[in-house]
Write a protein that holds these residues in place. Structure first.
Motif, PDB file in Angstrom:
ATOM      1  N   VAL A  56       0.919  -1.197  -0.185  1.00 54.46           N
ATOM      2  CA  VAL A  56       0.295   0.051   0.076  1.00 54.46           C
ATOM      3  C   VAL A  56       0.911   1.383   0.196  1.00 54.46           C
ATOM      4  O   VAL A  56       0.556   2.077  -0.726  1.00 54.46           O
ATOM      5  N   LEU A  57       1.742   1.443   0.942  1.00 46.25           N
ATOM      6  CA  LEU A  57       2.845   2.362   0.888  1.00 46.25           C
ATOM      7  C   LEU A  57       3.707   2.639  -0.476  1.00 46.25           C
ATOM      8  O   LEU A  57       3.758   3.711  -0.693  1.00 46.25           O
ATOM      9  N   LEU A  58       4.090   1.672  -1.120  1.00 45.65           N
ATOM     10  CA  LEU A  58       4.628   1.604  -2.303  1.00 45.65           C
ATOM     11  C   LEU A  58       3.854   2.145  -3.433  1.00 45.65           C
ATOM     12  O   LEU A  58       4.506   2.989  -3.960  1.00 45.65           O
ATOM     13  N   TYR A  59       2.618   1.769  -3.399  1.00 42.75           N
ATOM     14  CA  TYR A  59       1.736   2.528  -4.548  1.00 42.75           C
ATOM     15  C   TYR A  59       1.332   3.922  -3.992  1.00 42.75           C
ATOM     16  O   TYR A  59       1.515   4.665  -5.045  1.00 42.75           O
ATOM     17  N   PRO A 115       6.185   8.004  10.138  1.00 41.97           N
ATOM     18  CA  PRO A 115       6.959   6.872  10.521  1.00 41.97           C
ATOM     19  C   PRO A 115       8.362   6.683  10.014  1.00 41.97           C
ATOM     20  O   PRO A 115       8.585   7.103   8.824  1.00 41.97           O
ATOM     21  N   LEU A 116       9.401   6.086  10.297  1.00 41.74           N
ATOM     22  CA  LEU A 116      10.847   5.758   9.944  1.00 41.74           C
ATOM     23  C   LEU A 116      10.299   5.260   8.489  1.00 41.74           C
ATOM     24  O   LEU A 116      11.112   5.477   7.706  1.00 41.74           O
ATOM     25  N   ALA A 162      -3.396   6.093   3.632  1.00 38.87           N
ATOM     26  CA  ALA A 162      -4.155   4.808   4.175  1.00 38.87           C
ATOM     27  C   ALA A 162      -3.194   3.888   4.865  1.00 38.87           C
ATOM     28  O   ALA A 162      -3.069   3.155   5.746  1.00 38.87           O
ATOM     29  N   GLY A 163      -1.920   3.993   4.249  1.00 40.01           N
ATOM     30  CA  GLY A 163      -0.659   3.149   4.471  1.00 40.01           C
ATOM     31  C   GLY A 163      -0.072   3.746   5.728  1.00 40.01           C
ATOM     32  O   GLY A 163       0.061   3.034   6.776  1.00 40.01           O
ATOM     33  N   TRP A 164      -0.160   5.129   5.973  1.00 39.22           N
ATOM     34  CA  TRP A 164       0.262   5.844   7.156  1.00 39.22           C
ATOM     35  C   TRP A 164      -0.645   5.264   8.335  1.00 39.22           C
ATOM     36  O   TRP A 164      -0.161   4.916   9.354  1.00 39.22           O
ATOM     37  N   ILE A 165      -2.151   5.233   7.968  1.00 35.65           N
ATOM     38  CA  ILE A 165      -2.896   4.601   9.165  1.00 35.65           C
ATOM     39  C   ILE A 165      -2.605   3.427   9.634  1.00 35.65           C
ATOM     40  O   ILE A 165      -2.652   2.802  10.730  1.00 35.65           O
ATOM     41  N   GLY A 166      -2.388   2.611   8.590  1.00 36.67           N
ATOM     42  CA  GLY A 166      -1.924   1.105   8.786  1.00 36.67           C
ATOM     43  C   GLY A 166      -1.208   0.989   9.818  1.00 36.67           C
ATOM     44  O   GLY A 166      -0.887   0.314  10.851  1.00 36.67           O
ATOM     45  N   LEU A 209       9.747   1.249  13.210  1.00 42.07           N
ATOM     46  CA  LEU A 209       9.404   1.334  11.929  1.00 42.07           C
ATOM     47  C   LEU A 209       8.112   2.147  11.782  1.00 42.07           C
ATOM     48  O   LEU A 209       7.821   2.862  10.908  1.00 42.07           O
ATOM     49  N   SER A 210       7.043   1.870  12.690  1.00 43.95           N
ATOM     50  CA  SER A 210       5.616   2.326  12.393  1.00 43.95           C
ATOM     51  C   SER A 210       5.397   3.317  13.287  1.00 43.95           C
ATOM     52  O   SER A 210       4.370   4.183  13.170  1.00 43.95           O
TER      53      SER A 210
END
Length: 311
Positions: free
Chosen positions: A159-162, A184-185, A211-215, A302-303
């Motif tokens: 999700v983050l990559l996209y 996040p890092l 969305a990836g940030w929320i995850g 990392l999160s």
């Protein structure tokens, strides 16, 4: 006593009892408890909450996309809302199904996921699974706690990559109305790798990146070493009840320092219930679970983020 306890548990199950193995004053104590009836979960409630969370996350993503459209960066807010919702639900679903699959494998009576809707801009408070029976042993408790964060973290990576690939490098001027959020890092590393930009530029995130940030944030909160959170399960499995009780206060303090004051208060409130622990609380965890504990620490680092005061 691990193998003998497993055999005893198997013999007692048809009689409607659960054995509880504890160490009291240097001696082993075996307690027999009535086995609770299997949970009669109303799947209609799970479905209703699922649909409600899909709706609130879609609205959250749509509003984000509208703001990007007004700034000239995006021209399809409906698609942006749908992508945001699908991405958030994918991460949360992976997290909760990680728990559910381990629960099935370990013989733990657990519900389907209860997704929790929330008003925008986030659209969700995450999801929970309710268990009615304790984990069989400390290894199982560790597996139950670790499975969700590991699965959710792995789901967040694509999700983050996209999301990063669809984001925009812009100058800070003319970005009034957009909120700057701490990353996040892991996101900082991925942005530097996939979207290099000069020091005077900023990255305007696509809704999927948010969305990836929320995850990642949901993962880090669940990994706080406190109470009945996933991180609390891990601490309870590795170190036992006394350390778990002390570390839970530290986990609540850490939540407050990170800017999640409501979560800190909730942890303190729920700590009065304690942690039931596994059925066999005497057999120590295997060496591989210590390695899993180290993996959870890395995922947390990392999160996690620290939200600014009043954010």
């Amino acid at each position: 006593p691990g193998a003998r306890f497993v055999d005893l548990r198997r013999r007692l199950e048809p009689l409607g009892f659960l054995p509880l193995l504890r160490r009291r004053g240097g001696r082993l104590a075996l307690l027999l408890l009535p086995k609770p009836p299997r949970g009669r979960w109303a799947w209609q409630v799970n479905l209703l909450l699922l649909l409600a969370t899909v709706a609130t996350t879609f609205v959250a993503g749509y509003l984000q996309s509208r703001a990007l459209m007004r700034a000239g960066f995006l021209d399809a807010p409906v698609a942006g809302g749908a992508l945001f919702s699908a991405s958030v639900m994918f991460i949360l679903g992976a997290h909760e199904m990680g728990h559910k699959l381990v629960a099935i494998r370990r013989g733990i009576d657990a519900s389907l996921p209860y997704f929790l809707p929330m008003l925008p801009p986030v659209g969700t408070m995450g999801a929970v699974i309710v268990t009615r029976t304790p984990a069989p042993d400390r290894d199982s408790l560790m597996d139950l706690g670790a499975s969700g964060p590991v699965a959710g973290f792995l789901a967040a990576i694509p999700v983050l990559l996209y999301g990063i690939s669809q984001s925009y490098v812009v100058t800070p001027t003319g970005l009034e109305g957009f909120l700057a959020i701490p990353d996040p890092l892991l996101i900082r590393w991925l942005v530097d790798w996939l979207l290099p930009h000069p020091p005077d530029a900023v990255v305007l995130g696509h809704p999927v990146l948010f969305a990836g940030w929320i995850g990642l944030i949901v993962t880090s909160i669940n990994l706080l070493p406190a109470g009945m959170l996933d991180g609390g399960h891990a601490v309870r499995a590795l170190f036992g009840p006394r350390v778990h009780q002390v570390v839970s206060y530290a986990g609540a303090a850490l939540a407050a320092v990170m800017g999640f004051l409501p979560m800190a208060l909730l942890i303190l409130l729920l700590m009065r219930r304690g942690h039931v622990g596994p059925l066999d609380d005497v057999t120590p965890v295997s060496r591989s679970r210590w390695l899993v504990g180290g993996v959870l620490v890395v995922i947390f680092l990392l999160s996690a983020v620290r939200l600014p005061m009043g954010w």
